[in-house]
Write an enzyme that holds these catalytic residues in place. Structure first.
Site, short mmCIF file in Angstrom:
data_model
loop_
_atom_site.label_atom_id
_atom_site.label_comp_id
_atom_site.label_asym_id
_atom_site.label_seq_id
_atom_site.Cartn_x
_atom_site.Cartn_y
_atom_site.Cartn_z
N ASN A 34 0.87 -1.18 0.00
CA ASN A 34 0.00 0.00 0.00
C ASN A 34 0.90 1.23 0.00
O ASN A 34 1.49 1.56 1.02
CB ASN A 34 -0.89 -0.02 1.26
N TRP A 35 1.00 1.86 -1.17
CA TRP A 35 1.91 3.01 -1.29
C TRP A 35 1.37 4.24 -0.57
O TRP A 35 2.06 5.23 -0.42
CB TRP A 35 2.14 3.35 -2.76
N LYS A 36 0.11 4.20 -0.19
CA LYS A 36 -0.56 5.38 0.42
C LYS A 36 -0.37 6.59 -0.50
O LYS A 36 -0.29 6.43 -1.72
CB LYS A 36 -0.02 5.64 1.82
N HIS A 86 -9.53 0.97 4.96
CA HIS A 86 -8.24 1.19 5.63
C HIS A 86 -8.48 2.12 6.82
O HIS A 86 -9.31 3.03 6.75
CB HIS A 86 -7.23 1.81 4.66
N GLU A 102 -6.96 4.54 7.91
CA GLU A 102 -6.79 5.98 7.63
C GLU A 102 -8.04 6.55 6.98
O GLU A 102 -8.38 7.71 7.20
CB GLU A 102 -5.52 6.18 6.78
N GLU A 133 -5.53 -5.30 10.65
CA GLU A 133 -4.53 -4.25 10.86
C GLU A 133 -4.83 -3.51 12.15
O GLU A 133 -5.65 -2.57 12.15
CB GLU A 133 -4.57 -3.26 9.70
N GLY A 180 2.17 2.18 10.78
CA GLY A 180 3.10 3.30 10.62
C GLY A 180 3.76 3.75 11.92
O GLY A 180 4.37 4.81 11.97
N SER A 239 3.22 -2.14 10.41
CA SER A 239 4.67 -2.08 10.59
C SER A 239 5.37 -3.40 10.27
O SER A 239 6.30 -3.80 10.97
CB SER A 239 5.02 -1.62 12.01
N GLY A 258 2.67 -1.20 4.32
CA GLY A 258 2.70 0.22 3.98
C GLY A 258 4.11 0.68 3.73
O GLY A 258 4.67 0.51 2.64
N GLY A 259 4.74 1.24 4.75
CA GLY A 259 6.06 1.86 4.62
C GLY A 259 7.08 1.01 3.88
O GLY A 259 7.77 1.51 2.96
C1 PEP Z 1 -0.83 0.04 5.87
O1 PEP Z 1 -0.74 1.07 5.26
O2 PEP Z 1 -1.82 -0.68 5.71
C2 PEP Z 1 0.22 -0.34 6.80
C3 PEP Z 1 0.11 -1.48 7.43
O3 PEP Z 1 1.27 0.54 6.95
P1 PEP Z 1 2.68 0.25 7.68
O4 PEP Z 1 3.20 -1.06 7.12
O5 PEP Z 1 3.54 1.39 7.31
O6 PEP Z 1 2.41 0.14 9.14
#
Ligand code: PEP
Length: 249
Positions: free
Chosen positions: A10-12, A94, A96, A165, A171, A210, A231-232
């Site tokens: 997930n590039w966000k 998600h 966010e 999640e 994050g 994470s 994500g990251g």
């Molecule tokens: C996400 O964006 O769904 C996510 C899990 O981000 P991260 O891996 O950065 O925690």
């Protein structure tokens, strides 16, 4: 039917055209992949990403879609539009989006339904906040989020992917322990099985929060995690690929 292994990046709201070319080149160089690897890019880049991934073993997806078919919904993108470009996956719910756009459980369920109507696989995110966890509400919250989707999709539920999640792990650098992740995945699988039998139990359940190359193996070890929503770490080809290799040795 065995549960499919799946790793979704997930590039966000990150990236730019030049950077995306580099990132995708890094991913493509290390394919082909024997299981599903997906990148979910911001809307404006999806056509570029689709072109770049033509004929590759990497699928692409969107980070959201509208619950509506078409009409006066400024700023929204419909599942039909995504499908027209060959999109296969879409993340819905998600944390966010739930937090910053006040998306309700029902709206998330309606988005999943719209996605399925256009043959996109919805990756439905569920998870508790830190306050909810500390109040002992984790099961109640996750079950409530999932129930809205189960109720709305009915017999189509087995066509979705669930991503557990925990919001406090996204994050933040804090990851659920492998035991926490396994426990919740077992519960989710149990709820799906109760309602849909083997078809429900067969669905892939991803973990997100994470995930990095140094914690992915431990999270997979219990056998309850079928892959990751990343994500990251999906913004660096090498880190993402290390995670992919841990899921699909
Ligand atoms: C996400 O964006 O769904 C996510 C899990 O981000 P991260 O891996 O950065 O925690």
């Amino acid at each position: 039917m065995a549960r499919r292994k799946l790793v979704v990046g997930n590039w966000k709201m990150n990236g730019n055209r030049a950077g995306n070319v580099e990132l995708l080149a890094g991913l493509k160089a290390l394919g082909p992949f024997v299981a599903d690897v997906v990148v979910c890019a911001p809307f404006p880049y999806l056509a570029d990403v689709a072109l770049s991934l033509q004929g590759e073993s990497i699928a692409w997806g969107a980070q959201d879609c509208s619950a509506h078919e078409s009409g006066a919904y400024t700023g929204e993108v419909s599942a039909a539009m995504l499908a027209e470009f060959g999109c296969r996956y879409v993340i819905v719910g998600h944390s966010e989006r739930r937090a910053f756009h006040a998306e309700s459980d029902q709206l998330v369920a309606d988005k999943a339904k719209a996605a399925l109507a256009h043959r996109l696989t919805p990756i439905v995110c569920v998870g508790e906040t830190l306050a909810e966890r500390e109040a002992g509400q984790t099961d109640v919250v996750v079950k409530r989020q999932l129930s809205a989707v189960i109720h709305t999709l009915g017999h189509c539920v087995p066509q979705m992917v669930v991503a557990y999640e925990p919001v406090w792990a996204i994050g933040t650098g804090k990851t659920a322990t492998p035991r926490d992740a396994s426990t919740m995945h077992k519960r989710i699988r149990g709820w799906m099985e109760q309602r849909f039998g083997a078809a429900g139990a067969d669905r892939s359940i991803l973990y997100g929060g994470s995930v990095k190359p140094n914690n992915a193996a431990a999270l997979m070890a219990g056998g309850d995690v079928d892959g990751f929503l990343v994500g990251g770490a999906s913004l660096e080809a090498e880190a993402f690929l290390q995670i992919v290799r841990l899921v699909i040795p």
